[in-house]
Design a protein around this motif. Structure first.
Motif, PDB file in Angstrom:
ATOM      1  N   ARG A  44      -7.299   7.953 -10.070  1.00  0.00           N
ATOM      2  CA  ARG A  44      -7.040   7.071  -8.944  1.00  0.00           C
ATOM      3  C   ARG A  44      -5.541   6.945  -8.737  1.00  0.00           C
ATOM      4  NH1 ARG A  44     -10.698   1.763  -8.488  1.00  0.00           N
ATOM      5  NH2 ARG A  44     -12.160   3.444  -9.001  1.00  0.00           N
ATOM      6  N   GLU A  45      -5.108   7.036  -7.486  1.00  0.00           N
ATOM      7  CA  GLU A  45      -3.689   7.001  -7.196  1.00  0.00           C
ATOM      8  C   GLU A  45      -3.363   6.022  -6.071  1.00  0.00           C
ATOM      9  OE1 GLU A  45      -2.869  11.080  -6.185  1.00  0.00           O
ATOM     10  OE2 GLU A  45      -3.499  10.827  -4.091  1.00  0.00           O
ATOM     11  N   PHE A  46      -2.158   5.510  -6.123  1.00  0.00           N
ATOM     12  CA  PHE A  46      -1.673   4.578  -5.116  1.00  0.00           C
ATOM     13  C   PHE A  46      -1.471   5.312  -3.794  1.00  0.00           C
ATOM     14  CE2 PHE A  46       0.610   1.106  -3.310  1.00  0.00           C
ATOM     15  CZ  PHE A  46       1.708   1.646  -2.653  1.00  0.00           C
ATOM     16  N   VAL A  47      -1.838   4.657  -2.706  1.00  0.00           N
ATOM     17  CA  VAL A  47      -1.631   5.212  -1.369  1.00  0.00           C
ATOM     18  C   VAL A  47      -0.631   4.358  -0.585  1.00  0.00           C
ATOM     19  CG1 VAL A  47      -2.704   5.795   0.825  1.00  0.00           C
ATOM     20  CG2 VAL A  47      -3.926   6.237  -1.319  1.00  0.00           C
ATOM     21  N   ALA A  48      -0.934   3.076  -0.471  1.00  0.00           N
ATOM     22  CA  ALA A  48      -0.079   2.169   0.303  1.00  0.00           C
ATOM     23  C   ALA A  48      -0.318   0.741  -0.148  1.00  0.00           C
ATOM     24  CB  ALA A  48      -0.366   2.301   1.795  1.00  0.00           C
ATOM     25  N   GLY A  49       0.711  -0.080   0.006  1.00  0.00           N
ATOM     26  CA  GLY A  49       0.578  -1.481  -0.355  1.00  0.00           C
ATOM     27  C   GLY A  49       1.453  -2.349   0.519  1.00  0.00           C
ATOM     28  N   MET A  50       1.036  -3.587   0.679  1.00  0.00           N
ATOM     29  CA  MET A  50       1.792  -4.530   1.485  1.00  0.00           C
ATOM     30  C   MET A  50       1.829  -5.888   0.791  1.00  0.00           C
ATOM     31  SD  MET A  50       1.229  -5.813   5.427  1.00  0.00           S
ATOM     32  CE  MET A  50       2.136  -4.488   6.216  1.00  0.00           C
ATOM     33  N   ARG A  51       3.013  -6.432   0.602  1.00  0.00           N
ATOM     34  CA  ARG A  51       3.163  -7.745   0.020  1.00  0.00           C
ATOM     35  C   ARG A  51       2.865  -8.827   1.055  1.00  0.00           C
ATOM     36  NH1 ARG A  51       8.710  -8.528  -1.625  1.00  0.00           N
ATOM     37  NH2 ARG A  51       8.019 -10.093  -3.121  1.00  0.00           N
ATOM     38  N   TRP A  52       2.842 -10.065   0.584  1.00  0.00           N
ATOM     39  CA  TRP A  52       2.527 -11.187   1.467  1.00  0.00           C
ATOM     40  C   TRP A  52       3.548 -11.305   2.600  1.00  0.00           C
ATOM     41  CZ3 TRP A  52       6.040 -15.153   2.090  1.00  0.00           C
ATOM     42  CH2 TRP A  52       7.116 -15.175   1.192  1.00  0.00           C
ATOM     43  N   ASN A  53       4.796 -10.859   2.347  1.00  0.00           N
ATOM     44  CA  ASN A  53       5.841 -10.955   3.373  1.00  0.00           C
ATOM     45  C   ASN A  53       5.911  -9.695   4.228  1.00  0.00           C
ATOM     46  OD1 ASN A  53       6.895  -9.105   1.607  1.00  0.00           O
ATOM     47  ND2 ASN A  53       8.839 -10.164   1.283  1.00  0.00           N
ATOM     48  N   ARG A  54       4.889  -8.830   4.078  1.00  0.00           N
ATOM     49  CA  ARG A  54       4.746  -7.606   4.863  1.00  0.00           C
ATOM     50  C   ARG A  54       5.705  -6.495   4.466  1.00  0.00           C
ATOM     51  NH1 ARG A  54       2.138 -11.303   7.711  1.00  0.00           N
ATOM     52  NH2 ARG A  54       0.313 -10.619   8.892  1.00  0.00           N
ATOM     53  N   SER A  55       6.391  -6.619   3.365  1.00  0.00           N
ATOM     54  CA  SER A  55       7.131  -5.459   2.866  1.00  0.00           C
ATOM     55  C   SER A  55       6.107  -4.454   2.331  1.00  0.00           C
ATOM     56  CB  SER A  55       8.118  -5.862   1.776  1.00  0.00           C
ATOM     57  OG  SER A  55       7.474  -6.545   0.722  1.00  0.00           O
ATOM     58  N   THR A  56       6.401  -3.170   2.509  1.00  0.00           N
ATOM     59  CA  THR A  56       5.423  -2.132   2.231  1.00  0.00           C
ATOM     60  C   THR A  56       5.964  -1.035   1.321  1.00  0.00           C
ATOM     61  OG1 THR A  56       6.082  -0.903   4.197  1.00  0.00           O
ATOM     62  CG2 THR A  56       4.260  -2.453   4.448  1.00  0.00           C
ATOM     63  N   ALA A  57       5.037  -0.284   0.789  1.00  0.00           N
ATOM     64  CA  ALA A  57       5.360   0.916   0.018  1.00  0.00           C
ATOM     65  C   ALA A  57       4.265   1.937   0.265  1.00  0.00           C
ATOM     66  CB  ALA A  57       5.472   0.602  -1.469  1.00  0.00           C
ATOM     67  N   TYR A  58       4.641   3.200   0.255  1.00  0.00           N
ATOM     68  CA  TYR A  58       3.702   4.293   0.474  1.00  0.00           C
ATOM     69  C   TYR A  58       3.981   5.406  -0.534  1.00  0.00           C
ATOM     70  CZ  TYR A  58       2.925   2.213   5.100  1.00  0.00           C
ATOM     71  OH  TYR A  58       2.623   1.357   6.136  1.00  0.00           O
ATOM     72  N   ARG A  59       2.927   6.156  -0.875  1.00  0.00           N
ATOM     73  CA  ARG A  59       3.180   7.354  -1.652  1.00  0.00           C
ATOM     74  C   ARG A  59       3.809   8.376  -0.714  1.00  0.00           C
ATOM     75  NH1 ARG A  59      -0.071   8.630  -5.010  1.00  0.00           N
ATOM     76  NH2 ARG A  59       0.527  10.799  -5.341  1.00  0.00           N
ATOM     77  N   ASP A  60       4.618   9.252  -1.255  1.00  0.00           N
ATOM     78  CA  ASP A  60       5.410  10.159  -0.429  1.00  0.00           C
ATOM     79  C   ASP A  60       4.551  11.020   0.488  1.00  0.00           C
ATOM     80  OD1 ASP A  60       8.033  10.840  -2.899  1.00  0.00           O
ATOM     81  OD2 ASP A  60       7.746   9.186  -1.489  1.00  0.00           O
ATOM     82  N   SER A  61       3.423  11.476   0.007  1.00  0.00           N
ATOM     83  CA  SER A  61       2.622  12.433   0.772  1.00  0.00           C
ATOM     84  C   SER A  61       1.972  11.825   2.014  1.00  0.00           C
ATOM     85  CB  SER A  61       1.544  13.051  -0.115  1.00  0.00           C
ATOM     86  OG  SER A  61       0.649  12.067  -0.584  1.00  0.00           O
ATOM     87  N   VAL A  62       1.979  10.506   2.138  1.00  0.00           N
ATOM     88  CA  VAL A  62       1.356   9.882   3.311  1.00  0.00           C
ATOM     89  C   VAL A  62       2.376   9.205   4.212  1.00  0.00           C
ATOM     90  CG1 VAL A  62      -0.743   9.507   1.961  1.00  0.00           C
ATOM     91  CG2 VAL A  62       0.846   7.598   2.322  1.00  0.00           C
ATOM     92  N   LYS A  63       3.620   9.172   3.796  1.00  0.00           N
ATOM     93  CA  LYS A  63       4.652   8.529   4.617  1.00  0.00           C
ATOM     94  C   LYS A  63       4.729   9.198   5.986  1.00  0.00           C
ATOM     95  CE  LYS A  63       7.657   6.839   0.915  1.00  0.00           C
ATOM     96  NZ  LYS A  63       8.960   6.977   0.240  1.00  0.00           N
ATOM     97  N   GLY A  64       4.790   8.379   7.028  1.00  0.00           N
ATOM     98  CA  GLY A  64       4.832   8.898   8.386  1.00  0.00           C
ATOM     99  C   GLY A  64       3.464   9.205   8.967  1.00  0.00           C
ATOM    100  N   ARG A  65       2.434   9.200   8.140  1.00  0.00           N
ATOM    101  CA  ARG A  65       1.072   9.468   8.629  1.00  0.00           C
ATOM    102  C   ARG A  65       0.148   8.251   8.469  1.00  0.00           C
ATOM    103  NH1 ARG A  65      -2.087  13.064   6.200  1.00  0.00           N
ATOM    104  NH2 ARG A  65      -1.144  12.869   4.123  1.00  0.00           N
ATOM    105  N   PHE A  66       0.342   7.493   7.413  1.00  0.00           N
ATOM    106  CA  PHE A  66      -0.504   6.324   7.144  1.00  0.00           C
ATOM    107  C   PHE A  66       0.285   5.046   7.394  1.00  0.00           C
ATOM    108  CE2 PHE A  66      -3.594   8.327   3.807  1.00  0.00           C
ATOM    109  CZ  PHE A  66      -3.820   9.390   4.670  1.00  0.00           C
ATOM    110  N   THR A  67      -0.419   4.036   7.873  1.00  0.00           N
ATOM    111  CA  THR A  67       0.202   2.732   8.099  1.00  0.00           C
ATOM    112  C   THR A  67      -0.715   1.637   7.584  1.00  0.00           C
ATOM    113  OG1 THR A  67       1.301   3.540  10.110  1.00  0.00           O
ATOM    114  CG2 THR A  67       1.194   1.160   9.785  1.00  0.00           C
ATOM    115  N   ILE A  68      -0.184   0.809   6.708  1.00  0.00           N
ATOM    116  CA  ILE A  68      -0.948  -0.323   6.194  1.00  0.00           C
ATOM    117  C   ILE A  68      -0.566  -1.572   6.980  1.00  0.00           C
ATOM    118  CG2 ILE A  68       0.742  -0.861   4.395  1.00  0.00           C
ATOM    119  CD1 ILE A  68      -1.622  -1.740   2.622  1.00  0.00           C
TER     120      ILE A  68
END
Length: 125
Positions: A44-68
């Motif tokens: 299992r691998e991380f894809v995307a995450g969003m904190r309560w203040n809407r700061s986000t992180a994405y795995r490199d392979s989905v950046k620009g294609r996925f939006t959380i």
């Protein structure tokens, strides 16, 4: 806390798909919501995450294609996936932390304690 993911399906490469995750129970307003995936024979691998203040992180392979995104009023989190590739094929899980995490911890699977049941995304070439 219960999480229910939905929206998976079979699509062709280049298509788009949107996943949803409904949360119920005693969630924290300061939690982090994330999406993870597990492909065939993979961990299992991380894809995307969003904190309560809407700061986000994405795995490199989905950046620009996925939006959380998240709707705190509805207690929902979404994953909009564009330009899907066969390597995106996996069971996608939504998850939530018990409370707040620092930005660098968004991708840490160990911080997520609540998990949905998973929804299958299959991308054909």
């Amino acid at each position: 806390v219960q999480l229910q993911a939905s929206g998976g399906g079979l699509v062709q490469a280049g298509d788009s798909l949107s996943l949803s995750c409904a949360a119920s129970g005693q969630t924290s307003r300061y939690d982090t919501r994330g999406w993870f995936r597990q492909g065939p024979g993979k961990e299992r691998e991380f894809v995307a995450g969003m904190r309560w203040n809407r700061s986000t992180a994405y795995r490199d392979s989905v950046k620009g294609r996925f939006t959380i995104s998240r709707d705190n009023a509805k207690n929902m989190v979404y994953l909009q996936m564009e330009n899907l590739k066969p390597e995106d094929t996996a069971v996608y899980y939504c998850a939530a932390t018990r409370d707040g995490v620092i930005l660098s911890e968004i991708s840490n699977i160990g911080r997520y304690v609540y998990w949905g049941q998973g929804t299958l995304v299959t991308v054909s070439s």
